[in-house]
Design an enzyme around this catalytic site. Sequence first.
Site, PDB file in Angstrom:
ATOM      1  N   HIS A  14      -7.644  11.375  -6.023  1.00  0.00           N
ATOM      2  CA  HIS A  14      -7.478  10.260  -5.096  1.00  0.00           C
ATOM      3  C   HIS A  14      -7.872  10.733  -3.708  1.00  0.00           C
ATOM      4  O   HIS A  14      -7.648  11.889  -3.356  1.00  0.00           O
ATOM      5  CB  HIS A  14      -6.015   9.799  -5.104  1.00  0.00           C
ATOM      6  CG  HIS A  14      -5.743   8.659  -4.172  1.00  0.00           C
ATOM      7  ND1 HIS A  14      -6.004   7.345  -4.508  1.00  0.00           N
ATOM      8  CD2 HIS A  14      -5.264   8.634  -2.904  1.00  0.00           C
ATOM      9  CE1 HIS A  14      -5.688   6.569  -3.482  1.00  0.00           C
ATOM     10  NE2 HIS A  14      -5.243   7.324  -2.500  1.00  0.00           N
TER      11      HIS A  14
ATOM     12  N   SER B 289       3.365   4.844  -1.879  1.00  0.00           N
ATOM     13  CA  SER B 289       2.318   3.872  -2.198  1.00  0.00           C
ATOM     14  C   SER B 289       1.226   4.535  -3.058  1.00  0.00           C
ATOM     15  O   SER B 289       0.846   4.025  -4.116  1.00  0.00           O
ATOM     16  CB  SER B 289       1.725   3.342  -0.887  1.00  0.00           C
ATOM     17  OG  SER B 289       0.491   2.728  -1.074  1.00  0.00           O
TER      18      SER B 289
HETATM   19  N1  URA Z   1      -3.564   4.333   0.902  1.00  0.00           N
HETATM   20  C1  URA Z   1      -2.646   3.773   0.071  1.00  0.00           C
HETATM   21  O1  URA Z   1      -2.912   3.544  -1.101  1.00  0.00           O
HETATM   22  N2  URA Z   1      -1.429   3.503   0.574  1.00  0.00           N
HETATM   23  C2  URA Z   1      -1.070   3.754   1.850  1.00  0.00           C
HETATM   24  O2  URA Z   1       0.048   3.481   2.220  1.00  0.00           O
HETATM   25  C3  URA Z   1      -2.038   4.319   2.711  1.00  0.00           C
HETATM   26  C4  URA Z   1      -3.280   4.612   2.207  1.00  0.00           C
END
Ligand code: URA
Length: 424
Positions: A82, A183
């Site tokens: 990611h 998140s």
């Molecule tokens: N990317 C995400 O997926 N969530 C966040 O809070 C910030 C960046």
Amino acid sequence: MDIMDIISKKRLKQELSFEELKYTVDGFLNGSILDCQMSSLLMAIVLNGMTDRETFDLTEIMLNSGATIDLTKIDGIKVDKHSTGGIGDKTSLVLVPLVASCGVKVAKMSGRSLGYTGGTIDKLESIDGYNVSLTSEELVKQVNEIGCALVSQTQELVPADKKIYALRDLTGTVESIPLIASSIMSKKLASGVDKIVIDIKVGQGAFMKDVESAKKLAELMVKIGKNKGKETICVLSNMNQPLGNYIGNALEVHESIDVLKGSGPKDLIEVITTLASLMVQLGKNISLDEAKKEVLDNLKNGKAYQKFVELVEHQGGNVENIPISSHIFSVKSTKTGFVTNIIADKLGELERKMASNRFHQDGLIDHTVGFVLNKKVGDYVLENEELVKVYLNTNDINVKEVLDCFEIEESSSPSLPLIYEIIK
Ligand code: URA
């Protein structure tokens, strides 16, 4: 339970229980907790933080707020990657086939552009015919057949994050380390992978502006991964200027192909080989040196590119048809000196504006536009020499706006490392 008590507790820096967090997330999703109440709680979290236990619980609650992907029907260790997002960050396009060509399974779900940062899915859609939407069954089948897939995250995955993120975006509550960590990790964990490598971008073109905060985010995400039994490694990489030389959806696919064919710019290759080596090390349980050797070999011997072609063809795309604009404008420097800064977020904004220009009535974006940098930070440029080529579809170019993205001085500034740190 009452949302007003929960907001007051966080305002008074008290720890929220699992039940209180679940009540809040469920209530926000079903509409019984209002946007204004949720924003108030989010701001209290931004200001007062969360304990590790609260962050683990929030991650767990969000990850179970919708469907999760079952990848157990894919043999072997599934490794994911990611990126927190940056300008010119096309690493996923290279990493997925490259790592798969080394024998590690990659079932990668990616997102679209966020703010001024580009998204892998938009880049893939610049390849004629490429289908970003596979069902879970199709995803598993393809990874079993060819070792990788690169698709869009399904709508059903982590709906709580989707709704909370949209509110954070409007209420100045994005910049909180526990909220960002939960998140990102809830989405990664819901996508069913075994091990995770996260590229945390640091600098003016990224959410994390300094190494210290990026380090805190990395340590928290590694802890969340451990807590769920999923080994997680974070790489802190420099995003003070665009990564590589190409910015724009189709242009970035072309630059990715250059890297897959064994060429491409030095900075992009370094970030890609660092991330790929860690993914291969995790996926095959071998030493980092052995992993790096396989990665470098496959970039040179054509196997990584062959895997990319296989991936694109399996998902209905045509690698021979990735159109870029034929209307090119060369922006020349107005002075002589060293490039000391390229304001990545500003350049990203300009690219987005250009991309939304041509087809804005039907909401489609123009994948064919963008920038190709002729000079990067540290390079010497002469007055009237080309700084950047602009690929555009109208004659409407504001040269000053482009020039303002470049800072040129008489002497060069000290160079910053490309990889700051690796946190496990
Ligand atoms: N990317 C995400 O997926 N969530 C966040 O809070 C910030 C960046």
